[in-house]
Scaffold this active site. Structure first.
Site, PDB file in Angstrom:
ATOM      1  N   CYS A   9       0.838  -1.196   0.000  1.00 57.68           N
ATOM      2  CA  CYS A   9       0.000   0.000   0.000  1.00 57.68           C
ATOM      3  C   CYS A   9       0.885   1.263   0.000  1.00 57.68           C
ATOM      4  CB  CYS A   9      -0.991  -0.025   1.168  1.00 57.68           C
ATOM      5  SG  CYS A   9      -2.362   1.138   0.957  1.00 57.68           S
TER       6      CYS A   9
ATOM      7  N   HIS B 117      -3.884  -4.829  -0.208  1.00 58.05           N
ATOM      8  CA  HIS B 117      -3.488  -5.363   1.101  1.00 58.05           C
ATOM      9  C   HIS B 117      -3.535  -6.886   1.083  1.00 58.05           C
ATOM     10  CE1 HIS B 117      -3.342  -1.642   3.485  1.00 58.05           C
ATOM     11  NE2 HIS B 117      -4.292  -1.213   2.668  1.00 58.05           N
TER      12      HIS B 117
ATOM     13  N   GLU C 123      -2.602  -8.821   3.318  1.00 55.66           N
ATOM     14  CA  GLU C 123      -2.971  -9.278   4.663  1.00 55.66           C
ATOM     15  C   GLU C 123      -4.482  -9.248   4.894  1.00 55.66           C
ATOM     16  OE1 GLU C 123      -2.527  -4.824   5.202  1.00 55.66           O
ATOM     17  OE2 GLU C 123      -1.682  -6.390   3.926  1.00 55.66           O
TER      18      GLU C 123
END
Length: 204
Positions: free
Chosen positions: A83, A185, A187
């Site tokens: 990001c 992202h 994650e």
């Protein structure tokens, strides 16, 4: 030497989420800005949430950039920016004024053009990876979770190895040799994020 990730911790909001993903994948990691940990890591990750300028200030204040540059630019350890951690790889960013980035991948970060779509871009979108790259493995396209208002405009299109469409087609994965940046992202992207991180760990 076994594989070990150093997650750089400069106060970014998604650091813990990245750590949780690596823990789930049983990848050895340390959350640290210490020179020794950067030097002994096999892979380095720079997360990021927030604005370009404030992130760069924190990076300059808290991360030993000379040691990091030696490991990434000279020793060519695999590096992943996430990001805003991707955006600061550019030479400049235009969020809240003009700011200087790390300059590791030539280009600039600018706001989305006005296409009548909501800004920031929040939610799931498809990433198309160019052939010959392996961050998505056997998949040429996967869906990832995005939250951003600014895009990385690369100077050389060969550095845009993954693209996404949101009013315009923009670089959602950038790569220059051992240096990779992703606008989304991993994650927060469930299985797709696991695939990308696992393939990043296979970079040497």
């Amino acid at each position: 030497m076994g594989k070990r990730v150093c997650i750089l911790d400069y106060g970014s909001g998604n650091v813990r989420s990245v750590a949780n993903l690596l823990r789930f994948l049983k990848i050895d990691f340390v959350l640290s800005n210490r020179v020794e940990d950067i030097e002994t890591a096999s892979h380095i990750v720079l997360p990021g949430v927030g604005s370009f300028g404030s992130s760069m200030k924190k990076i300059q204040d808290r991360i030993p950039l000379e040691a990091l540059g030696t490991e990434v630019l000279i020793k060519q350890k695999p590096f992943l920016g996430i990001c805003v951690g991707m955006q600061v790889l550019a030479e400049t960013g235009t969020e809240f004024g003009l700011h200087k980035g790390l300059g590791w991948i030539p280009g600039r970060v600018r706001k989305f053009a006005d296409h009548g779509l909501p800004i920031p871009n929040i939610g799931w979108n498809t990433v198309l990876e160019s052939s010959g790259n392996s961050l998505l493995g056997e998949h040429q396209k996967l869906d990832f979770y995005f939250v951003h208002s600014f895009v990385f405009e690369v100077n050389n299109q060969k550095h845009a190895i993954g693209t996404t469409e949101y009013g315009e087609i923009y670089a959602s994965i950038v790569r220059r040799d051992n240096i990779v940046g992703v606008q989304f992202h991993p994650e927060k992207s469930q299985k797709a994020g696991m695939i990308l991180i696992s393939n990043f760990m296979n970079m040497r």
